[in-house]
Design a protein around this motif. Structure first.
Motif, PDB file in Angstrom:
ATOM      1  N   SER A  36      21.083  -9.472   6.835  1.00 38.86           N
ATOM      2  CA  SER A  36      20.510  -8.439   7.682  1.00 38.86           C
ATOM      3  C   SER A  36      20.873  -8.736   9.132  1.00 38.86           C
ATOM      4  O   SER A  36      21.272  -9.850   9.470  1.00 38.86           O
ATOM      5  CB  SER A  36      18.994  -8.386   7.506  1.00 38.86           C
ATOM      6  N   SER A  37      20.741  -7.723   9.978  1.00 41.14           N
ATOM      7  CA  SER A  37      21.056  -7.906  11.392  1.00 41.14           C
ATOM      8  C   SER A  37      19.862  -8.453  12.182  1.00 41.14           C
ATOM      9  O   SER A  37      19.929  -8.584  13.393  1.00 41.14           O
ATOM     10  CB  SER A  37      21.535  -6.588  12.011  1.00 41.14           C
ATOM     11  N   SER A  38      18.794  -8.810  11.473  1.00 39.82           N
ATOM     12  CA  SER A  38      17.637  -9.410  12.130  1.00 39.82           C
ATOM     13  C   SER A  38      17.987 -10.834  12.571  1.00 39.82           C
ATOM     14  O   SER A  38      18.978 -11.418  12.119  1.00 39.82           O
ATOM     15  CB  SER A  38      16.446  -9.461  11.171  1.00 39.82           C
ATOM     16  N   ASP A  66      21.838  -3.389   8.911  1.00 42.24           N
ATOM     17  CA  ASP A  66      20.489  -3.211   9.437  1.00 42.24           C
ATOM     18  C   ASP A  66      19.610  -2.508   8.404  1.00 42.24           C
ATOM     19  O   ASP A  66      20.065  -2.173   7.320  1.00 42.24           O
ATOM     20  CB  ASP A  66      20.498  -2.464  10.781  1.00 42.24           C
ATOM     21  N   GLN A  67      18.377  -2.283   8.751  1.00 43.80           N
ATOM     22  CA  GLN A  67      17.395  -1.747   7.804  1.00 43.80           C
ATOM     23  C   GLN A  67      17.595  -0.260   7.505  1.00 43.80           C
ATOM     24  O   GLN A  67      16.979   0.270   6.605  1.00 43.80           O
ATOM     25  CB  GLN A  67      15.972  -1.934   8.353  1.00 43.80           C
ATOM     26  N   SER A  71      23.075   2.740   6.528  1.00 43.06           N
ATOM     27  CA  SER A  71      23.885   1.560   6.799  1.00 43.06           C
ATOM     28  C   SER A  71      24.105   0.750   5.520  1.00 43.06           C
ATOM     29  O   SER A  71      25.206   0.279   5.244  1.00 43.06           O
ATOM     30  CB  SER A  71      23.193   0.716   7.862  1.00 43.06           C
TER      31      SER A  71
END
Length: 162
Positions: A36-38, A66-67, A71
């Protein structure tokens, strides 16, 4: 209310080390990686990349998502396109194991999208290696068990890891 309460979760660094150690022992020479991009996802992916490099394991692809559901769907479409292209070329450059360092919502969308696309994923023998966030969450795979069958997840138990 609890002034001395302290919660300690297993280090993502330890999870990454264990995943790469396991992959090395199973003799996986290539892995795919989705994160994830977190901050958590990026940190976990960086650790996976670092340990894979040290162990001589090739990361054939690294995706960060991302969420947003669109995406994740685009990621799955791209992954399926790559698998199909490599199958047409007769190559085996797409690794069968894929490490996923992502939150529950992303996992559910990936599994659902792969399920919609038939069983190409399983016919090719692909599997997932999951981190602690979905090892005990049955709702993550509910309805898509056939996609995740044979996958590896783990939870660090009490005690020491060497």
């Amino acid at each position: 209310r609890y002034p001395t309460f302290l919660r300690i979760v297993p280090s993502d660094e330890l999870q990454a080390k264990f995943i790469i150690q396991l992959a090395s022992e199973i003799k996986f020479e290539r892995l795919g990686l989705i994160s994830s991009s977190s901050t958590w996802g990026k940190s976990g992916a960086a650790s996976i990349e670092r340990y894979a490099h040290r162990s001589g394991i090739c990361l054939s692809y690294v995706y960060q998502v991302d969420q947003i559901e669109k995406s994740v769907i685009a990621l799955v479409d791209d992954l399926i396109d790559k698998i199909n292209a490599y199958m047409r070329d007769g190559g085996c450059r797409v690794p069968k194991p894929m490490v996923i360092f992502a939150e529950q919502g992303i996992l559910q969308t990936i599994f659902k999208q792969l399920s919609y696309r038939g069983n190409l994923w399983k016919r090719r023998g692909h599997l997932f290696i999951g981190v602690k966030n979905w090892a005990n969450l049955h709702e993550v795979i509910k309805g898509n068990e056939h996609v995740t069958l044979g996958s590896i997840t783990f939870v660090l138990a009490e005690g020491m890891i060497n």
